[in-house]
Design an enzyme around this catalytic site. Structure first.
Site, PDB file in Angstrom:
ATOM      1  N   HIS A 179       0.860  -1.200   0.000  1.00 14.38           N
ATOM      2  CA  HIS A 179       0.000   0.000   0.000  1.00 14.38           C
ATOM      3  C   HIS A 179       0.886   1.236   0.000  1.00 14.38           C
ATOM      4  CE1 HIS A 179      -3.411   2.557   0.758  1.00 14.38           C
ATOM      5  NE2 HIS A 179      -2.884   3.004   1.878  1.00 14.38           N
ATOM      6  N   LYS A 204      -1.048  10.588   1.524  1.00 18.06           N
ATOM      7  CA  LYS A 204      -0.130  10.137   0.467  1.00 18.06           C
ATOM      8  C   LYS A 204      -0.600  10.599  -0.912  1.00 18.06           C
ATOM      9  CE  LYS A 204      -0.620   5.794   1.525  1.00 18.06           C
ATOM     10  NZ  LYS A 204      -1.551   5.960   2.665  1.00 18.06           N
ATOM     11  N   ASP A 221      -2.111   4.035  -4.439  1.00 12.86           N
ATOM     12  CA  ASP A 221      -2.816   3.056  -3.601  1.00 12.86           C
ATOM     13  C   ASP A 221      -2.117   1.691  -3.562  1.00 12.86           C
ATOM     14  OD1 ASP A 221      -4.957   2.469  -1.823  1.00 12.86           O
ATOM     15  OD2 ASP A 221      -5.831   1.221  -3.391  1.00 12.86           O
ATOM     16  N   ARG A 254      17.479  14.920  13.269  1.00 14.62           N
ATOM     17  CA  ARG A 254      17.524  16.270  12.723  1.00 14.62           C
ATOM     18  C   ARG A 254      18.781  16.526  11.891  1.00 14.62           C
ATOM     19  NH1 ARG A 254      15.737  20.414  17.409  1.00 14.62           N
ATOM     20  NH2 ARG A 254      15.737  21.788  15.574  1.00 14.62           N
TER      21      ARG A 254
END
Length: 311
Positions: A139, A160, A178, A244
């Site tokens: 997916h 998404k 999808d 980070r």
């Protein structure tokens, strides 16, 4: 085991069937490798991979025609009395009638290509490697961003498809939404494609199905793309410590191949399209030998060294 019908291969490469008497509808090819039967024509059959597609070039053809008839009968019987899915004659070479009759006797299809032998072999192997590669479906959304295949994953409804739509508006290309079919074509390469049913479609909650090719044009879609980078979208967790600097790469594994993966926390106000673009360009820079995190680290070390010297 993955397989592909011989009929589909013939249609793809537009080969001529020299033995229409043989029913080829049930013949399957299960290996991407092919074989040139030069050693077999000379009588050596140990380690012979008979289940591979066989390719005959000018050298093998000349040798076959140079044999005496009795030797031809002997060699052809040994060669064709094997479960060979098909023999392709390149350069529009035609087998002699004895070879054709023996092939029909044992049900081995004979095909003819107008391409040079080396070119024919290279194209067949490349194509079969993709068609017969191990395949899984996941997916997600796959987009071509600046030439990098970016696979966007995450829970259903996290954004998404919306990120993909914004990327398309910014000039990038959709591969699939999808459902992503991932094929392992080599130890280093994963290729993503769309199922035929959902190709070029995007589902947007509240709007429905959008045909990207019809809406934005053929330049905004493509059929296949290497998977170079994975961006996993997740809900922002204020108690979690996020990377980070990016000094160390994180990876995700598909079919035994590792792909660089970035976990991107989502909160209101974050522009996912710009984040995906930046991640793709940064990944491309790293492949070209430049690492921004390493550059920052070196600057910090240099600055500390200068301060020590001044003290």
């Amino acid at each position: 085991m993955a397989s592909i019908s011989l009929t589909k291969v013939i249609e793809k490469w537009k080969w001529e069937n020299l033995t229409p008497e043989i029913d080829i509808s049930k013949i399957k090819i299960t290996q991407p490798d092919i074989n040139r039967p030069a050693l077999q024509l000379a009588g050596y059959f140990e380690h012979f991979e008979a289940t591979r597609l066989q390719v005959v070039g000018f050298v093998e053809y000349s040798y076959m025609n140079g044999l005496e008839e009795e030797k031809q009968i002997e060699v052809y019987e040994k060669l064709l009395n094997n479960p060979i899915p098909g023999i392709v004659f390149c350069r529009e070479l035609h087998p002699n009638e004895l070879f054709r009759e023996t092939a029909i006797k044992y049900g081995v299809p004979l095909l003819m290509s107008n391409k040079a032998t080396s070119a024919c072999m290279a194209e067949i192997i490349r194509w079969l490697n993709v068609q017969l590669a191990p395949c899984i479906s996941i997916h997600g959304v796959l987009v071509d961003v600046y030439g990098e295949g970016v696979l966007i994953t995450g829970e259903s409804g996290i954004g998404k498809s919306e990120a993909a739509l914004e990327l398309i508006k910014r000039g990038h290309r959709l591969v699939t939404d999808d459902v992503v079919e991932i094929r392992r074509v080599s130890a280093d390469t994963l290729i993503g494609t769309a199922p035929n049913i959902t190709k070029h479609f995007i589902e947007l909650r509240g709007i429905g199905i959008v045909d990207v090719k019809a809406l934005f044009g053929a330049s905004c879609v493509r059929d296949t793309q290497n998977i170079d980078l994975v961006i996993h979208l997740e809900d922002w967790d204020k108690d979690r410590e996020y990377d980070r600097l990016g000094m160390e790469e994180e990876y995700i594994e598909y079919l035994g191949n590792k792909v660089v993966c970035h976990n991107i926390p989502i909160r209101p106000g974050r522009n996912l399209a710009i984040i995906c673009e930046s991640a793709a360009v940064n990944h491309r820079q790293k492949k070209m030998g430049y690492n921004a995190a390493q550059e920052l680290y070196q600057r910090v070390q240099k600055s500390l060294a200068q301060k020590r010297e001044e003290e």
